[in-house]
Design a protein around this motif. Structure first.
Motif, PDB file in Angstrom:
ATOM      1  N   LEU A 161       0.831  -1.201   0.000  1.00  0.00           N
ATOM      2  CA  LEU A 161       0.000   0.000   0.000  1.00  0.00           C
ATOM      3  C   LEU A 161       0.870   1.258   0.000  1.00  0.00           C
ATOM      4  O   LEU A 161       0.564   2.244  -0.682  1.00  0.00           O
ATOM      5  CB  LEU A 161      -0.934  -0.006   1.210  1.00  0.00           C
ATOM      6  N   ALA A 162       1.961   1.218   0.758  1.00  0.00           N
ATOM      7  CA  ALA A 162       2.891   2.349   0.747  1.00  0.00           C
ATOM      8  C   ALA A 162       3.513   2.510  -0.631  1.00  0.00           C
ATOM      9  O   ALA A 162       3.677   3.639  -1.128  1.00  0.00           O
ATOM     10  CB  ALA A 162       3.966   2.147   1.805  1.00  0.00           C
ATOM     11  N   ASP A 163       3.849   1.402  -1.272  1.00  0.00           N
ATOM     12  CA  ASP A 163       4.458   1.465  -2.599  1.00  0.00           C
ATOM     13  C   ASP A 163       3.545   2.127  -3.621  1.00  0.00           C
ATOM     14  O   ASP A 163       4.014   2.835  -4.530  1.00  0.00           O
ATOM     15  CB  ASP A 163       4.814   0.056  -3.089  1.00  0.00           C
ATOM     16  N   VAL A 164       2.236   1.893  -3.508  1.00  0.00           N
ATOM     17  CA  VAL A 164       1.319   2.445  -4.509  1.00  0.00           C
ATOM     18  C   VAL A 164       0.712   3.772  -4.071  1.00  0.00           C
ATOM     19  O   VAL A 164      -0.167   4.318  -4.730  1.00  0.00           O
ATOM     20  CB  VAL A 164       0.198   1.437  -4.864  1.00  0.00           C
ATOM     21  N   GLY A 165       1.200   4.312  -2.941  1.00  0.00           N
ATOM     22  CA  GLY A 165       0.802   5.646  -2.536  1.00  0.00           C
ATOM     23  C   GLY A 165      -0.413   5.737  -1.642  1.00  0.00           C
ATOM     24  O   GLY A 165      -0.885   6.841  -1.360  1.00  0.00           O
ATOM     25  N   ASP A 166      -0.933   4.608  -1.157  1.00  0.00           N
ATOM     26  CA  ASP A 166      -2.057   4.633  -0.219  1.00  0.00           C
ATOM     27  C   ASP A 166      -1.507   4.713   1.210  1.00  0.00           C
ATOM     28  O   ASP A 166      -1.544   3.747   1.980  1.00  0.00           O
ATOM     29  CB  ASP A 166      -2.932   3.381  -0.390  1.00  0.00           C
ATOM     30  N   PHE A 167      -0.984   5.873   1.557  1.00  0.00           N
ATOM     31  CA  PHE A 167      -0.208   6.011   2.791  1.00  0.00           C
ATOM     32  C   PHE A 167      -1.051   5.844   4.055  1.00  0.00           C
ATOM     33  O   PHE A 167      -0.622   5.200   5.009  1.00  0.00           O
ATOM     34  CB  PHE A 167       0.509   7.362   2.787  1.00  0.00           C
ATOM     35  N   ASN A 168      -2.242   6.410   4.073  1.00  0.00           N
ATOM     36  CA  ASN A 168      -3.079   6.277   5.265  1.00  0.00           C
ATOM     37  C   ASN A 168      -3.520   4.827   5.476  1.00  0.00           C
ATOM     38  O   ASN A 168      -3.559   4.340   6.611  1.00  0.00           O
ATOM     39  CB  ASN A 168      -4.294   7.199   5.174  1.00  0.00           C
ATOM     40  N   ASP A 169      -3.845   4.147   4.377  1.00  0.00           N
ATOM     41  CA  ASP A 169      -4.217   2.736   4.497  1.00  0.00           C
ATOM     42  C   ASP A 169      -3.023   1.904   4.969  1.00  0.00           C
ATOM     43  O   ASP A 169      -3.181   0.983   5.775  1.00  0.00           O
ATOM     44  CB  ASP A 169      -4.716   2.199   3.159  1.00  0.00           C
ATOM     45  N   ALA A 170      -1.842   2.230   4.464  1.00  0.00           N
ATOM     46  CA  ALA A 170      -0.641   1.519   4.899  1.00  0.00           C
ATOM     47  C   ALA A 170      -0.419   1.714   6.390  1.00  0.00           C
ATOM     48  O   ALA A 170      -0.126   0.766   7.123  1.00  0.00           O
ATOM     49  CB  ALA A 170       0.577   1.997   4.111  1.00  0.00           C
ATOM     50  N   ASP A 171      -0.556   2.955   6.846  1.00  0.00           N
ATOM     51  CA  ASP A 171      -0.401   3.255   8.270  1.00  0.00           C
ATOM     52  C   ASP A 171      -1.381   2.445   9.101  1.00  0.00           C
ATOM     53  O   ASP A 171      -1.015   1.852  10.130  1.00  0.00           O
ATOM     54  CB  ASP A 171      -0.621   4.750   8.503  1.00  0.00           C
ATOM     55  N   GLU A 172      -2.623   2.393   8.666  1.00  0.00           N
ATOM     56  CA  GLU A 172      -3.643   1.653   9.408  1.00  0.00           C
ATOM     57  C   GLU A 172      -3.317   0.161   9.480  1.00  0.00           C
ATOM     58  O   GLU A 172      -3.456  -0.469  10.537  1.00  0.00           O
ATOM     59  CB  GLU A 172      -5.008   1.857   8.743  1.00  0.00           C
ATOM     60  N   ILE A 173      -2.867  -0.394   8.354  1.00  0.00           N
ATOM     61  CA  ILE A 173      -2.533  -1.825   8.324  1.00  0.00           C
ATOM     62  C   ILE A 173      -1.346  -2.129   9.232  1.00  0.00           C
ATOM     63  O   ILE A 173      -1.348  -3.104   9.999  1.00  0.00           O
ATOM     64  CB  ILE A 173      -2.229  -2.272   6.881  1.00  0.00           C
ATOM     65  N   TYR A 174      -0.311  -1.306   9.162  1.00  0.00           N
ATOM     66  CA  TYR A 174       0.858  -1.515  10.018  1.00  0.00           C
ATOM     67  C   TYR A 174       0.472  -1.453  11.494  1.00  0.00           C
ATOM     68  O   TYR A 174       0.880  -2.294  12.306  1.00  0.00           O
ATOM     69  CB  TYR A 174       1.913  -0.440   9.744  1.00  0.00           C
ATOM     70  N   ARG A 175      -0.311  -0.449  11.858  1.00  0.00           N
ATOM     71  CA  ARG A 175      -0.667  -0.262  13.260  1.00  0.00           C
ATOM     72  C   ARG A 175      -1.584  -1.383  13.751  1.00  0.00           C
ATOM     73  O   ARG A 175      -1.495  -1.807  14.906  1.00  0.00           O
ATOM     74  CB  ARG A 175      -1.294   1.113  13.457  1.00  0.00           C
ATOM     75  N   LYS A 176      -2.421  -1.861  12.872  1.00  0.00           N
ATOM     76  CA  LYS A 176      -3.266  -2.994  13.237  1.00  0.00           C
ATOM     77  C   LYS A 176      -2.416  -4.240  13.486  1.00  0.00           C
ATOM     78  O   LYS A 176      -2.663  -5.014  14.423  1.00  0.00           O
ATOM     79  CB  LYS A 176      -4.294  -3.275  12.140  1.00  0.00           C
ATOM     80  N   ALA A 177      -1.394  -4.421  12.653  1.00  0.00           N
ATOM     81  CA  ALA A 177      -0.483  -5.551  12.856  1.00  0.00           C
ATOM     82  C   ALA A 177       0.188  -5.459  14.222  1.00  0.00           C
ATOM     83  O   ALA A 177       0.303  -6.464  14.942  1.00  0.00           O
ATOM     84  CB  ALA A 177       0.570  -5.587  11.745  1.00  0.00           C
ATOM     85  N   LEU A 178       0.615  -4.252  14.603  1.00  0.00           N
ATOM     86  CA  LEU A 178       1.236  -4.081  15.913  1.00  0.00           C
ATOM     87  C   LEU A 178       0.253  -4.354  17.044  1.00  0.00           C
ATOM     88  O   LEU A 178       0.589  -5.025  18.031  1.00  0.00           O
ATOM     89  CB  LEU A 178       1.787  -2.661  16.048  1.00  0.00           C
ATOM     90  N   ARG A 179      -0.959  -3.852  16.913  1.00  0.00           N
ATOM     91  CA  ARG A 179      -1.945  -4.023  17.990  1.00  0.00           C
ATOM     92  C   ARG A 179      -2.288  -5.484  18.214  1.00  0.00           C
ATOM     93  O   ARG A 179      -2.577  -5.892  19.338  1.00  0.00           O
ATOM     94  CB  ARG A 179      -3.217  -3.230  17.668  1.00  0.00           C
ATOM     95  N   GLU A 180      -2.249  -6.261  17.140  1.00  0.00           N
ATOM     96  CA  GLU A 180      -2.663  -7.654  17.248  1.00  0.00           C
ATOM     97  C   GLU A 180      -1.485  -8.614  17.387  1.00  0.00           C
ATOM     98  O   GLU A 180      -1.672  -9.829  17.397  1.00  0.00           O
ATOM     99  CB  GLU A 180      -3.512  -8.027  16.031  1.00  0.00           C
ATOM    100  N   TYR A 181      -0.276  -8.065  17.506  1.00  0.00           N
ATOM    101  CA  TYR A 181       0.912  -8.916  17.624  1.00  0.00           C
ATOM    102  C   TYR A 181       0.869  -9.709  18.927  1.00  0.00           C
ATOM    103  O   TYR A 181       0.648  -9.144  20.003  1.00  0.00           O
ATOM    104  CB  TYR A 181       2.166  -8.048  17.565  1.00  0.00           C
ATOM    105  N   GLN A 182       1.093 -11.015  18.837  1.00  0.00           N
ATOM    106  CA  GLN A 182       0.947 -11.890  19.993  1.00  0.00           C
ATOM    107  C   GLN A 182       2.248 -12.551  20.449  1.00  0.00           C
ATOM    108  O   GLN A 182       2.258 -13.235  21.470  1.00  0.00           O
ATOM    109  CB  GLN A 182      -0.065 -13.007  19.663  1.00  0.00           C
ATOM    110  N   ASP A 183       3.332 -12.369  19.725  1.00  0.00           N
ATOM    111  CA  ASP A 183       4.580 -13.063  20.044  1.00  0.00           C
ATOM    112  C   ASP A 183       5.439 -12.192  20.957  1.00  0.00           C
ATOM    113  O   ASP A 183       5.058 -11.078  21.319  1.00  0.00           O
ATOM    114  CB  ASP A 183       5.324 -13.397  18.757  1.00  0.00           C
TER     115      ASP A 183
END
Length: 386
Positions: A161-183
């Motif tokens: 998403l960052a590569d294709v310029g959807d920066f806000n969506d990329a930010d949301e996806i990254y932050r969601k990954a962090l919030r749900e990280y279980q390891d």
């Protein structure tokens, strides 16, 4: 031992970064030992590769790239024609940015009966790294995340998403990954924080340095030896006139031998009038870049181009390296970098040709921002976190 890490109001625990690196090195040596004992044991070769990729990415051990290359040669002698070996060879080639070789290995693996999902997974990464078929890759990435919801799949989608310029969506996806990280491993956490720093500090049209600094700091806190995060953080500190802190951020990374550390220190010293120290660090950086380019040209062409376009002060060398990188992986950022370097080198005809090719390739997908030099992409010298 663990330490509490706070991300986006989410509190969870990860292993202390320095302890994690010690554990990784021990695990890496054990994986090599098991491989030598029984090279054909299921998972033995795959584990060696995984540990060497993590070592190159997070322990800043650039010799891991040499070990991966040698490992590929060993596999070629031991089990050259097996689909499993071909898949591993494809991953090694991709990690070293030999993307054409990676595609050849994947084709052979598919013909040899390798699981189609394994071939497709690696091919998606190669296509993404090369800026190929991104609309199709994006659809695939979205579908994978919808099916699995796995951390690594979210991070891959965020990077695309960052590569294709959807920066806000990329930010949301990254932050969601962090919030749900279980390891408890700090490596994936540091990686995503670095990606978020790159997103807001390097990739958006108007960088948000405070936001980028926030994420680079979190990457360094999670993993103090993460050299690339230190380098990028130090650049922001320098740009905002916090020179003492920038130097203090870079100095612990000097033992890594990464030439970018010496390069950034040289710039700091030059700005402070510490000319002798600046010259020493700049020569160290130049020597380091040339050694890496001699060993792994495709993996470091973009970083070398950036160096020679800047403090390395060799526009012709910069353009040569940028064009090598562009031919190998014609991504948006590769076009940006090559166009800007061509203009700086006075090669206006080459710059015009690059602009025309970039517009033809990318105009319908993302807006080109060819007014500034793009840093090396997030994939550069970085493997996917498994």
């Amino acid at each position: 031992m663990t330490e509490t890490a706070l991300f986006d109001s989410e509190c969870f625990q990860t292993t202390d970064g320095e302890i994690a690196i010690v554990n990784l090195n021990s695990a890496r040596l054990r994986s090599w030992s098991r491989f030598y004992q029984d090279p054909h044991h299921p998972g033995a070769a795959e584990t060696v590769l995984e540990h060497e990729q993590l070592t190159a990415q997070f322990a800043s051990d650039l010799s891991a790239l040499d070990r991966m290359e040698a490992f590929g040669e060993q596999l070629g002698h031991l089990d050259a024609s097996s689909p499993r070996a071909m898949l591993i060879q494809a991953q090694i080639a991709s990690a070293l940015h030999r993307f054409s070789d990676a595609r050849d290995y994947l084709a052979q693996a598919g013909l040899g009966g390798a699981p189609s999902e394994d071939v497709k997974r690696i091919l998606l990464s190669v296509d993404q790294a090369c800026g190929s078929h991104l609309e199709e890759v994006l659809d695939e990435r979205r579908g994978i995340v919808a099916r699995t919801g796995r951390f690594e799949d979210r991070v891959a989608l965020g990077a695309l998403l960052a590569d294709v310029g959807d920066f806000n969506d990329a930010d949301e996806i990254y932050r969601k990954a962090l919030r749900e990280y279980q390891d408890v491993s700090p490596f994936p956490v540091a990686w995503v924080c670095f990606q978020l720093g790159m997103l807001w500090g390097e990739l958006v049209p108007e960088p948000q340095l405070a936001r980028a600094e926030h994420w680079y700091r979190k990457a360094v806190v999670s993993l103090p030896c993460y050299v690339r995060a230190r380098v990028h953080l130090a650049e922001i500190l320098s740009a905002t006139d916090r020179i003492v802190e920038a130097e203090a951020t870079l100095r612990p990374a000097l033992p890594s031998g990464d030439p970018e550390v010496s390069w950034r220190l040289a710039d700091l010293f030059s700005g402070e009038g510490r000319d002798d120290e600046a010259v020493e660090q700049l020569e160290t950086a130049r020597s380091g870049f040339e050694a890496l380019l001699n060993s792994h040209l495709l993996a470091f062409a973009d970083h070398g181009a950036e160096f020679y376009a800047g403090s390395g002060n060799d526009p012709a060398r910069a353009l040569e390296l940028a064009q090598i990188n562009l031919k190998n992986r014609p991504t948006v950022r590769a076009f940006q970098q090559t166009h800007t370097i061509a203009l700086a080198a006075g090669e206006t005809c080459a710059a015009a040709e690059i602009l025309a090719a970039a517009t033809m390739r990318w105009g319908s997908i993302v807006p080109l921002r060819l007014s500034s030099v793009a840093r090396g992409s997030p994939e550069s010298r970085e493997g996917a976190v498994a």
